[in-house]
Write a protein that holds these residues in place. Structure first.
Motif, PDB file in Angstrom:
ATOM      1  N   GLY A 108      -0.098   2.474  -3.785  1.00  0.00           N
ATOM      2  CA  GLY A 108      -1.058   1.586  -4.424  1.00  0.00           C
ATOM      3  C   GLY A 108      -0.436   0.778  -5.550  1.00  0.00           C
ATOM      4  O   GLY A 108      -0.668  -0.429  -5.664  1.00  0.00           O
ATOM      5  N   LEU A 109       0.373   1.439  -6.386  1.00  0.00           N
ATOM      6  CA  LEU A 109       1.008   0.729  -7.500  1.00  0.00           C
ATOM      7  C   LEU A 109       2.012  -0.303  -7.008  1.00  0.00           C
ATOM      8  O   LEU A 109       2.104  -1.411  -7.551  1.00  0.00           O
ATOM      9  N   THR A 159      -4.085   4.035 -13.403  1.00  0.00           N
ATOM     10  CA  THR A 159      -4.302   3.295 -12.158  1.00  0.00           C
ATOM     11  C   THR A 159      -3.890   4.137 -10.957  1.00  0.00           C
ATOM     12  O   THR A 159      -4.570   4.147  -9.923  1.00  0.00           O
ATOM     13  N   GLY A 160      -2.776   4.875 -11.085  1.00  0.00           N
ATOM     14  CA  GLY A 160      -2.367   5.785 -10.022  1.00  0.00           C
ATOM     15  C   GLY A 160      -3.410   6.860  -9.762  1.00  0.00           C
ATOM     16  O   GLY A 160      -3.715   7.184  -8.609  1.00  0.00           O
ATOM     17  N   VAL A 161      -3.991   7.400 -10.830  1.00  0.00           N
ATOM     18  CA  VAL A 161      -5.064   8.388 -10.680  1.00  0.00           C
ATOM     19  C   VAL A 161      -6.264   7.758  -9.980  1.00  0.00           C
ATOM     20  O   VAL A 161      -6.900   8.377  -9.116  1.00  0.00           O
ATOM     21  N   THR A 207      -6.078   6.754  -1.727  1.00  0.00           N
ATOM     22  CA  THR A 207      -4.864   5.984  -1.451  1.00  0.00           C
ATOM     23  C   THR A 207      -3.675   6.630  -2.151  1.00  0.00           C
ATOM     24  O   THR A 207      -3.822   7.155  -3.256  1.00  0.00           O
ATOM     25  N   ASN A 208      -2.532   6.593  -1.500  1.00  0.00           N
ATOM     26  CA  ASN A 208      -1.321   7.114  -2.128  1.00  0.00           C
ATOM     27  C   ASN A 208      -1.053   6.344  -3.416  1.00  0.00           C
ATOM     28  O   ASN A 208      -0.928   5.114  -3.393  1.00  0.00           O
ATOM     29  N   PRO A 209      -0.969   7.049  -4.574  1.00  0.00           N
ATOM     30  CA  PRO A 209      -0.810   6.337  -5.854  1.00  0.00           C
ATOM     31  C   PRO A 209       0.433   5.464  -5.912  1.00  0.00           C
ATOM     32  O   PRO A 209       0.366   4.330  -6.412  1.00  0.00           O
ATOM     33  N   PHE A 247      -6.242   5.248  -7.857  1.00  0.00           N
ATOM     34  CA  PHE A 247      -5.919   5.102  -6.436  1.00  0.00           C
ATOM     35  C   PHE A 247      -6.060   6.438  -5.708  1.00  0.00           C
ATOM     36  O   PHE A 247      -6.521   6.483  -4.557  1.00  0.00           O
ATOM     37  N   ALA A 248      -5.665   7.525  -6.361  1.00  0.00           N
ATOM     38  CA  ALA A 248      -5.794   8.842  -5.741  1.00  0.00           C
ATOM     39  C   ALA A 248      -7.259   9.174  -5.481  1.00  0.00           C
ATOM     40  O   ALA A 248      -7.611   9.718  -4.424  1.00  0.00           O
TER      41      ALA A 248
END
Length: 358
Positions: A45-46, A31-33, A40-42, A35-36
């Protein structure tokens, strides 16, 4: 060279237990990837997606409002899946229950009384159960695949709801919008606290999950469900009936989905709309598997998945990301969970094309 899955001689009990935790961790990384890739900053975002929903009383209430149907439907699906019956149509049963419960509320629109709401909930229970009885009969009498029949009935239920709110049940005070009348106060769920929409449905959902856990763990009926699911021939020799089990678990899970639908329209929505569900019936499948088909685990899994709905709305407002990312994250979680379970039971081995052909 090719990859093949080889069954493990003995699977690790530790990794089998930690599989959902590992799947959630991998999902967070992916999910962080994601957002990247969306610019968006991962970390931001998390935090927005999974922490922000609990930073205010109102949004925390909304998490539990959406957890209520997920817990109720997911608990019913765990019984189905443990019995090796694949009910994929809980979404349609949810809608059928919403139609039945909402129809009862409209039929008693001018009738006051504390018994109106129980009648609406009972109608939803019966509506969902009858909708699930269709694939149950087709499965037990004609050996039709319950995956296909239950799934196709989802679209029929959705179209039926759409017809009703645009036609005979459309509100005369609704300025021609496709919606029913707002239900009166005796046909709506009581709130647990002011300043939000949290209602007693969450308590009912938790009580149902606990009750089903007791049934599955402590009763003869639950034992028969497990035996039929794990070893049908052994179940037959023990005197249990597979057709009866199929019908029972399908109708039970459908009834619980229908009850969730009735609670949804008499609770946070308060009327019938063309769309009464953001996909609770399908998301509840992920809830059931994330809970390891344990009704008690469904409570935590339901809260986690409901967080993705509220987190998606929060991320859209604060970060400008599309709300469709919610379904992407839910899909990632299911894929990661299935992948972890597969690796617990199998190991990956490289093999030559000649050996694979042999």
């Amino acid at each position: 060279m090719a990859l093949e899955l080889v069954p493990r001689a003995q699977r690790s009990a530790v990794f089998a237990t930690l599989s959902p935790v590992i799947a959630i961790g991998v999902t967070l990384v992916l999910t962080g990837v994601l957002f990247a890739f969306l610019g968006t900053n991962p970390i931001e975002g998390l935090i927005t997606y999974f922490i922000a929903p609990f930073q205010s009383v109102f949004s925390a209430q909304e998490v539990f409002v959406k957890a209520s149907p997920l817990i109720m439907i997911g608990a019913g699906l765990t019984i189905c899946f443990r019995s090796n019956v694949w009910n994929i149509g809980a979404e349609g049963q949810f809608i059928a229950g919403a139609i039945a419960g909402g129809g009862m509320a409209l039929a008693l629109y001018n009738v006051p009384g504390v018994w109106v709401l129980p009648l609406c909930l009972m109608a939803g229970l019966v509506g969902g159960g009858l909708w699930a009885a269709i694939p149950a009969v087709l499965k037990t009498r004609f050996r039709t695949n319950e995956i296909l029949t239950s799934l196709m009935l989802v679209y029929i239920a959705g179209l039926l709801l759409d017809y009703l709110v645009r036609g005979p049940w459309r509100s005369p005070e609704g300025f021609n919008f496709p919606e029913s009348r707002l239900f009166h106060s005796d046909a709506t769920m009581p709130l647990l606290m002011s300043g939000g929409r949290l209602h007693v449905g969450i308590l009912l959902a938790i009580a149902i999950a606990v009750t089903l856990w007791v049934v599955m763990a402590k009763s003869l009926k639950g034992y028969s469900f497990r035996v039929i699911g794990e070893a049908p021939r052994a179940g037959i020799f023990s005197g249990f009936s597979p057709p009866k089990t199929v019908a029972t678990v399908l109708i039970l899970s459908g009834a619980l989905a229908g009850l969730a639908g009735a609670i949804e329209v008499t609770g946070p929505i308060g009327q019938l709309l063309p769309t009464v569900s953001p996909g609770y019936g399908f998301t509840a499948i992920i809830v059931a598997f994330l809970a390891r088909l344990n009704p008690l685990g469904v409570i935590l899994a339901g809260v986690l998945l409901s967080t993705t709905y509220i987190g998606g709305e929060t991320a859209q407002i604060r970060l400008g990301v599309p709300t469709d990312i919610t379904q992407v994250i839910q899909g990632l979680l299911l894929v990661c969970l299935l992948a972890c379970d597969t690796l617990v039971n199998y190991r990956i081995r490289w093999t030559s094309a000649e050996r694979q052909a042999a």
